[in-house]
Design a protein around this motif. Structure first.
Motif, mmCIF file in Angstrom:
data_model
loop_
_atom_site.group_PDB
_atom_site.id
_atom_site.type_symbol
_atom_site.label_atom_id
_atom_site.label_comp_id
_atom_site.label_asym_id
_atom_site.label_seq_id
_atom_site.Cartn_x
_atom_site.Cartn_y
_atom_site.Cartn_z
ATOM 1 N N THR A 34 9.959 59.035 35.828
ATOM 2 C CA THR A 34 10.543 57.733 35.541
ATOM 3 C C THR A 34 9.545 56.749 34.958
ATOM 4 O O THR A 34 9.838 56.063 33.990
ATOM 5 C CB THR A 34 11.180 57.140 36.817
ATOM 6 O OG1 THR A 34 12.142 58.063 37.313
ATOM 7 C CG2 THR A 34 11.848 55.822 36.536
ATOM 8 N N GLU B 254 10.304 58.380 26.225
ATOM 9 C CA GLU B 254 11.318 57.652 26.995
ATOM 10 C C GLU B 254 11.910 58.563 28.062
ATOM 11 O O GLU B 254 12.117 59.754 27.838
ATOM 12 C CB GLU B 254 12.437 57.167 26.073
ATOM 13 C CG GLU B 254 13.537 56.401 26.778
ATOM 14 C CD GLU B 254 14.686 56.022 25.859
ATOM 15 O OE1 GLU B 254 15.578 55.310 26.346
ATOM 16 O OE2 GLU B 254 14.710 56.429 24.690
ATOM 17 N N ASP C 8 15.284 58.547 30.448
ATOM 18 C CA ASP C 8 16.579 57.914 30.695
ATOM 19 C C ASP C 8 17.263 58.683 31.825
ATOM 20 O O ASP C 8 17.863 59.727 31.596
ATOM 21 C CB ASP C 8 17.424 57.951 29.419
ATOM 22 C CG ASP C 8 18.741 57.214 29.546
ATOM 23 O OD1 ASP C 8 19.197 56.966 30.686
ATOM 24 O OD2 ASP C 8 19.338 56.895 28.504
ATOM 25 N N ARG D 213 21.334 58.928 31.512
ATOM 26 C CA ARG D 213 21.833 59.949 30.585
ATOM 27 C C ARG D 213 21.118 61.283 30.761
ATOM 28 O O ARG D 213 21.433 62.242 30.064
ATOM 29 C CB ARG D 213 21.675 59.444 29.147
ATOM 30 C CG ARG D 213 22.599 58.264 28.886
ATOM 31 C CD ARG D 213 22.331 57.555 27.597
ATOM 32 N NE ARG D 213 22.393 58.424 26.435
ATOM 33 C CZ ARG D 213 21.918 58.099 25.249
ATOM 34 N NH1 ARG D 213 21.350 56.918 25.078
ATOM 35 N NH2 ARG D 213 22.018 58.920 24.243
ATOM 36 N N ARG E 71 17.968 62.208 30.068
ATOM 37 C CA ARG E 71 17.285 62.598 28.835
ATOM 38 C C ARG E 71 15.817 62.220 28.892
ATOM 39 O O ARG E 71 15.446 61.142 29.352
ATOM 40 C CB ARG E 71 17.923 61.906 27.633
ATOM 41 C CG ARG E 71 19.295 62.414 27.343
ATOM 42 C CD ARG E 71 19.801 61.884 26.044
ATOM 43 N NE ARG E 71 21.137 62.381 25.812
ATOM 44 C CZ ARG E 71 21.911 61.979 24.844
ATOM 45 N NH1 ARG E 71 21.489 61.066 24.002
ATOM 46 N NH2 ARG E 71 23.113 62.472 24.702
#
Length: 179
Positions: free
Chosen positions: A95, A155, A157, A160, A162
């Motif tokens: 994260t 990134e 996410d 989602r 991802r």
């Protein structure tokens, strides 16, 4: 059987024995089911956080399993279970890792990029535009399945599910140059 199903609750855990494994999911004989009918079902995506090609990659007939009840259909006499719900989500530790540079194995090439495994159960996409300064037409021009490459986590996410990765402007660690 109806009384048995009404006694179950969403979010509770329940045990059973895998009766059969199919392309679309797994049927489970639930412990305590009075008629010994196959009322438990686990859809393929609910078996594991890891990407699996077939449910048989996660469980086998006769295996005992514990799953979280995610749905109860008293009309059809079916209980949907999730094994994944009781497992730690392997993406969560990533994260706050945006910007981190790591290595991973290319697991799959698709027309617009390559999937790279950076940890067990964690794969991210390197889009064709993220291999170098100029986009490539197909990732096979740069990498092959099985290559070990250096990537930057761009990134994460969780909603989602991802992980977006970049391989541009990084040290070389693969079989081929990314430059």
């Amino acid at each position: 059987m109806r009384a048995f199903l009404l006694g179950l609750g969403r979010g509770a855990t329940h045990e059973g024995r895998v009766q059969s494994v199919h392309n679309f999911g797994v049927f489970v004989n639930l412990d305590g089911e009075p008629d010994d009918q196959c009322t438990g079902f686990i859809r393929g995506p609910e078996l594991s956080w890891r990407r699996i090609d077939h449910p048989a990659d996660a469980v086998t007939a006769g295996q005992r399993v514990v799953g979280e009840i995610i749905d109860i259909d008293t009309r059809r006499g079916q209980v949907q279970l999730s094994l994944k719900a009781l497992q730690v989500d392997p993406l969560v530790p990533f994260t706050d890792q945006a910007g981190m540079v790591t290595t991973g194995q290319v697991t799959k090439l698709i027309p617009f990029g390559a999937f790279v495994r950076v940890a067990d159960g964690v794969e991210g996409l390197v889009h064709n535009t993220e291999f170098r300064d100029e986009p490539v037409e197909h990732p096979g021009q740069i990498v092959s399945e099985g290559d070990e490459i250096t990537v930057r986590i761009a990134e994460v996410d969780l909603v989602r599910r991802r992980l977006t990765l970049s391989a541009g402007n990084l040290p070389r660690n693969g079989k081929r140059s990314l430059l």
